[in-house]
Design an enzyme around this catalytic site. Structure first.
Site, PDB file in Angstrom:
ATOM      1  CD1 TRP A 109      -2.403   1.869   0.349  1.00 53.26           C
ATOM      2  CD2 TRP A 109      -2.733   1.626   2.634  1.00 53.26           C
ATOM      3  NE1 TRP A 109      -3.434   2.855   0.811  1.00 53.26           N
ATOM      4  CE2 TRP A 109      -3.199   2.785   2.448  1.00 53.26           C
ATOM      5  CE3 TRP A 109      -2.342   1.720   3.714  1.00 53.26           C
ATOM      6  CZ2 TRP A 109      -3.711   3.689   3.290  1.00 53.26           C
ATOM      7  CZ3 TRP A 109      -2.729   2.747   4.736  1.00 53.26           C
ATOM      8  CH2 TRP A 109      -2.874   3.092   4.807  1.00 53.26           C
ATOM      9  CE1 TYR A 142      -4.257  -1.102  -0.906  1.00 57.73           C
ATOM     10  CE2 TYR A 142      -2.134  -2.891  -1.189  1.00 57.73           C
ATOM     11  CZ  TYR A 142      -3.484  -2.404  -0.373  1.00 57.73           C
ATOM     12  OH  TYR A 142      -4.019  -2.553   1.107  1.00 57.73           O
ATOM     13  CB  SER A 240      -9.654  -6.168   4.270  1.00 54.27           C
ATOM     14  OG  SER A 240      -8.811  -4.857   5.187  1.00 54.27           O
ATOM     15  CG  LEU A 298       5.495   1.260  12.594  1.00 55.11           C
ATOM     16  CD1 LEU A 298       7.187   1.571  11.577  1.00 55.11           C
ATOM     17  CD2 LEU A 298       6.618   1.035  14.202  1.00 55.11           C
ATOM     18  NE  ARG A 316       2.874   5.596   3.610  1.00 56.25           N
ATOM     19  CZ  ARG A 316       2.544   4.362   4.197  1.00 56.25           C
ATOM     20  NH1 ARG A 316       1.289   3.923   4.969  1.00 56.25           N
ATOM     21  NH2 ARG A 316       3.332   3.519   3.967  1.00 56.25           N
ATOM     22  N   GLY A 375       4.695  -2.068   5.597  1.00 60.50           N
ATOM     23  CA  GLY A 375       5.033  -0.992   4.811  1.00 60.50           C
ATOM     24  C   GLY A 375       6.291  -0.279   4.870  1.00 60.50           C
ATOM     25  CD  GLU A 384      13.613   1.117  12.637  1.00 59.81           C
ATOM     26  OE1 GLU A 384      13.973   1.282  13.604  1.00 59.81           O
ATOM     27  OE2 GLU A 384      14.535   2.301  11.115  1.00 59.81           O
TER      28      GLU A 384
END
Length: 419
Positions: A109, A142, A240, A298, A316, A375, A384
């Protein structure tokens, strides 16, 4: 020829197998004159014929297990040779289905076909795959289908075995025409065919209904999902952003008409959004076997720490279509969340990890979560976040309680109220 292939390791295992076979035969038909063995033989002889046959059956089962382990090692198919073992990536069942998915997956996404180049996308998928990730998630909406094109092209270019991958896509927004959106039988079938063409795949492992559709009867949705599975276009189907009541209705319809029920719900789950995954979905799991695949660990980057001093230009939240995210960050609630993240930083430092790693590991500590979708827009971010696997064993009940005391947003289930 078989003996030649075994080598030294194979010979050693074969010797162990031979010894065990001799021991089994010895215990079944010979007598040992040592006092200890004699007493054991007296004890064995006192067993009824059925008891002796059970002992013998256990010995033969153990022998078969040793021989099977020897053969699997010979073929490099033993547990020590699995991807999960060599990469350290844990795998979990998707709900109560038999499908094994890596507990971390890669989502597409915003990033694929939008925020990042095709080259970076390939690099991200390569890092994920080589780290033991087998789950890759996308959707027809997407980047207007471009994300599926990029994902499929990379899989084809890399030559990865299709059987080693779990590819999922989602249907609802397929185009501008009224017949190209929603969950009608027409769009589910045609939309999935379009996704498969863009992905260059014969099937997807899971097809999701990207949101509920009040304009389509539930029976029609379940029948269409059952149809695409029976046609080999998908292995499973899921939901979803559906409510627990809607998922339960889909299950009831499937059982009533002998159709296939959903196996998984995709839900947002992170430090600041907990109730659905921690209260509603566990009940569904125990009742009907629906699992949880979560996204945005996150919180769209809020937990990454990048927004502690405002909105960076490359983030973003700086994009035109994500003004809602920017408003959330600069709001009063957003400032409170940033303060809580600062209070969580000492815990991350004590555990020897970053705040994003702590946040992802916190999601994984919930055993009801089958997989957490990551993502990432850079290889460094992905590496990370994948490091959360090493933090997971450190998520003790004491650490979780510390986090709860800072967040003060733990939802309460019916069980908590009863107690």
């Amino acid at each position: 020829m078989l003996a030649a292939r075994t080598g030294a390791a194979g010979s050693q295992i074969a010797e162990e197998s031979s010894k065990l076979r001799k021991q089994a035969a010895f215990s079944g038909g010979s007598k040992d004159r040592s006092p200890k063995k004699a007493s054991e033989n007296v004890k064995d002889s006192s067993l009824s014929p059925s008891g002796q046959s059970q002992v013998r059956a256990r010995q033969l089962a153990l022998l078969r297990e040793v021989e099977m382990n020897w053969y699997l090692k010979l073929c490099e198919l033993s547990s020590e040779h699995t991807t999960a073992y060599t990469t350290g990536m844990p795998h979990r069942n998707l709900g109560k289905s038999g499908l094994r998915v890596s507990c971390l997956g890669l989502g597409t996404w915003v990033t694929f076909g939008g925020q990042i180049s095709d080259e970076v996308a390939e690099r991200l998928m390569t890092i994920a795959y080589e780290s033991g990730v087998n789950l890759f998630d996308t959707a027809e909406v997407y980047a207007a289908g471009k994300a599926e094109v990029i994902l499929g092209s990379i899989i084809k270019k890399k030559g990865w075995r299709r059987s080693s991958l779990v590819i999922t896509t989602k249907l609802y927004w397929g185009g501008k025409a009224e017949t190209e959106r929603g969950l009608s039988r027409k769009h589910i079938i045609e939309g999935l065919k379009g996704s498969l063409q863009r992905l260059q795949l014969e099937y997807v492992d899971v097809v999701f209904a990207n949101r509920p559709d009040s304009n389509t009867p539930m029976e029609e949705i379940v029948r269409a999902m059952t149809h695409v599975i029976n046609q080999g276009m998908a292995m499973y189907w899921g939901t979803s952003r559906w409510s627990a009541m809607e998922i339960m209705e889909a299950y009831s319809v499937a059982r009533q008409f002998n159709m296939i029920p959903p196996v998984c719900e995709q839900a947002e789950y992170h430090l600041f959004q907990r109730e659905k995954v921690e209260v509603q979905l566990p009940e569904l799991y125990h009742k009907i076997g629906v699992g949880a695949m979560t996204w945005s660990p996150l919180a769209c980057g809020i937990i990454s720490g990048k927004y502690g001093n405002g909105v960076p230009e490359s983030s973003r939240a700086s994009l035109k279509c994500y003004q809602w995210l920017k408003e959330r960050i600069v709001s009063e609630e957003g400032r409170k969340q940033q303060n809580k993240l600062k209070d969580l930083s000492p815990i991350a430092e004590r555990l020897g990890c970053t705040l994003p790693q702590l946040a992802v590991a916190w999601c994984l500590r919930n055993e009801g979560v089958s997989s957490v979708l990551l993502g990432s827009s850079t290889p460094e971010q992905l590496i990370e976040n994948l490091g959360a696997i090493q933090v997971l064993p450190k998520m003790t009940s004491h650490v979780v309680n510390e986090i709860d005391n800072i967040l003060r947003n733990k939802p309460y289930s019916k069980k908590d109220y009863r107690s």
